[in-house]
Design an enzyme around this catalytic site. Sequence first.
Site, PDB file in Angstrom:
ATOM      1  N   GLY A   1       0.936  -1.220  -0.099  1.00 13.85           N
ATOM      2  CA  GLY A   1      -0.009   0.167  -0.136  1.00 13.85           C
ATOM      3  C   GLY A   1       0.829   1.252   0.120  1.00 13.85           C
ATOM      4  O   GLY A   1       1.833   1.345   0.676  1.00 13.85           O
TER       5      GLY A   1
ATOM      6  N   GLY B   1      14.043   6.573 -12.213  1.00 14.59           N
ATOM      7  CA  GLY B   1      14.640   5.080 -12.304  1.00 14.59           C
ATOM      8  C   GLY B   1      16.223   5.088 -11.971  1.00 14.59           C
ATOM      9  O   GLY B   1      16.563   5.831 -11.133  1.00 14.59           O
TER      10      GLY B   1
ATOM     11  N   ASP C   1       7.593   4.620  -3.505  1.00 10.29           N
ATOM     12  CA  ASP C   1       7.254   4.963  -2.215  1.00 10.29           C
ATOM     13  C   ASP C   1       8.409   5.434  -1.395  1.00 10.29           C
ATOM     14  O   ASP C   1       8.403   6.167  -0.472  1.00 10.29           O
ATOM     15  CB  ASP C   1       6.448   3.926  -1.510  1.00 10.29           C
ATOM     16  CG  ASP C   1       5.215   3.577  -2.749  1.00 10.29           C
ATOM     17  OD1 ASP C   1       4.868   4.498  -3.255  1.00 10.29           O
ATOM     18  OD2 ASP C   1       4.883   2.545  -2.503  1.00 10.29           O
TER      19      ASP C   1
ATOM     20  N   GLN D   1      -0.800   5.240  -9.580  1.00 12.03           N
ATOM     21  CA  GLN D   1      -1.544   4.341 -10.266  1.00 12.03           C
ATOM     22  C   GLN D   1      -3.152   4.735 -10.805  1.00 12.03           C
ATOM     23  O   GLN D   1      -3.424   4.168 -11.615  1.00 12.03           O
ATOM     24  CB  GLN D   1      -1.950   3.077  -9.388  1.00 12.03           C
ATOM     25  CG  GLN D   1      -0.457   2.118  -9.001  1.00 12.03           C
ATOM     26  CD  GLN D   1       0.223   2.535  -7.517  1.00 12.03           C
ATOM     27  OE1 GLN D   1      -0.121   3.778  -7.291  1.00 12.03           O
ATOM     28  NE2 GLN D   1       0.643   1.776  -6.847  1.00 12.03           N
TER      29      GLN D   1
END
Length: 310
Positions: free
Chosen positions: A34, A211, A243, A158
Amino acid sequence: MTFGGQFSDSLVVDQLDKLSVSFLVDELEIRRGGVAPNMCFGLGRLGLRPVLVGAAGEDFGDYRSWLERHGVDCDSVHISESRHTARFVCTTDTTMAQFASFYPGAMSEARLIELAPIVARVGDPAYVLIGADDPDAMRRHTEECRQRGYRFIADCSQQLAFGDGELIRDLIDGAALLFSNEYESHVIEKKTGWTEDEVLDRVGYQVTTLGKEGVRVRDRHGLLIEVPAAKDVGAVEPTGVGDAFRAGFLAALAWGVTLERACQVGCVLAAYVVETVGTQEYDFTHAQFLERVRDSYGDQAAEDVAPYLV
């Protein structure tokens, strides 16, 4: 879960309308996740006490205990009386093909949460980060931040794939910070109809993760900084890396160091996650973290963050 064969061996193309198959899986891993708990866990590991806001089910008890042991305030989590905590279930075969399902569950009740009572309990927030959640909840919390003057961070992640332009514009306009990866930044521009400059005109800073290339921070005046990723990273699994970067970046902002140092702290914390399987399985001492900052970004960077890693 992992399946030792190939899904395609069990599928008959002209019978897919009657599909009914089962697979004997070799391995089952249950991982905590999450986006909000992942970020809160990272903030807690760096010595802060973040306040987790969201909706979970009555099955949240064990997870709550884990988070609280790692410095997370869970007293403002809404507990559903009828739904389980949201979860992602995935089976992968030897070719990396996947069957996956996402159950939103209690997440749909996040729209019932009001921020003002939470602020009355914990005090004015440095930031309210509005991450991927129930879309109505994201919109409600963003609007409440505007109305009450809370500095908010837009981190749609997302939900960018599913949100329309109107929703994304509502979530971004007026944000103190906008987080995204490079691909997501292009999705934002395409769906909102805003140019890169028009996005920057509507936020304080745009923080774009790149990245293995690191991170870039810009504002309406142009490029501010570009920081490379941490050195000597042994990448294992990327889930949760974004995150962790956010957690490190925000911890450093709370310390009051520069944006460059915030990016560097974020990149080092992200390195720990990419080197482990699972989003909250990493561990370090503050001395080890500081040494990694030194190895990647030099003595001055380490000296600047050292007072906060005690």
